[in-house]
Scaffold this motif. Structure first.
Motif: not given
Length: 243
Positions: A7, A53, A65, A68, A72, A89, A91, A99, A101, A198
């Motif tokens: 991140l 996000v 976004k 995702l 998730s 979770n 990120l 990006l 996740q 993932t």
């Protein structure tokens, strides 16, 4: 190769976790992993995830976004329904500013009866044999962790995320890669199952490095180290390997 960064500077620090508050099985989450309150209202969680996000990946398209966050939440709900005692979770910002996740879930299996000093190697081998029967196209083997032996399974899955989550009438296909570690317990019968999933298969090697650090941190005592163990690589050719 590890991710470029977990991140950003505000990422949660490494934290020690005991799934389901077992108090006799501990592991560490690296920066970038956030434990999820399984009792939290789904709507509140979706709003919070959207804000995170949006802040961390401002350059991503609105569609990316949205996909995702929704995918998730769908995986999370599936794991909660399956009895997960821990869900976190992650990120990550991978090389190339991509990006990424993933979701980590932990399930604890404790039979009501069984030997207090179980045959851990035999248990792991039986699990691997069972996985080979069920998942014939998967990579399956045994790995040796500092905590002890573990069965390992890596496989790809084709999921159909309900279209209603995207405002569509038909399901949305999604391909995910999943790794499972089944770790027989030292403290009596039973095992702990780690499942990480993932959709970012492109950066799977980086994720294996991250997961290696998590699995190496497993302990029957609460860890007090200042840093996570350096992640290792491993083979999955069906024989026992060091992780």
């Amino acid at each position: 190769m590890a991710p470029t960064e977990f991140l950003n500077a505000s990422a949660p620090p490494a934290s020690t976790v005991s799934p389901g508050d077992t108090a006799d099985f501990w592991f560490e989450l690296p920066p970038g992993f956030t434990e999820i309150d399984l009792e939290e209202d789904a709507e509140s969680r979706l709003l919070r995830m959207t804000e995170v996000v949006d802040t961390l990946f401002a350059e991503a398209t609105p569609q990316k976004k949205f996909n995702l966050v929704v995918s998730s939440e769908y995986i999370l709900q599936t794991m909660i329904a399956g009895g997960a005692e821990h869900v976190s979770n992650c990120l990550l910002r991978m090389h190339g500013d991509k990006l990424s996740q993933g979701t980590l879930c932990v399930f604890v299996e404790r039979p009501d009866s069984g030997p207090q000093n179980q045959d851990r190697q035999g248990s792991a081998k039986r699990t691997a044999t069972q996985w080979r029967r069920i998942h014939q196209d998967a990579e399956i083997g045994l790995v040796m962790l500092p905590y002890g032996i573990s069965a390992l399974c890596i496989r790809d899955q084709e999921l159909e995320v309900p279209g209603v989550l995207f405002g569509l009438d038909v399901p949305v296909p999604a391909k995910i890669r999943e790794v499972q570690f089944s770790v027989p317990l030292k403290t009596g019968p039973g095992s702990v199952l780690f499942v990480f999933m993932t959709q970012d298969i492109e950066h799977w090697a980086e994720y294996l490095d991250v997961l290696g650090g998590i699995m190496k941190s497993i302990s029957s005592d609460e860890p007090h180290g200042d840093s996570l163990p350096e992640a290792g690589r491993h083979g999955t050719e069906g024989s026992e390997q060091e992780l």
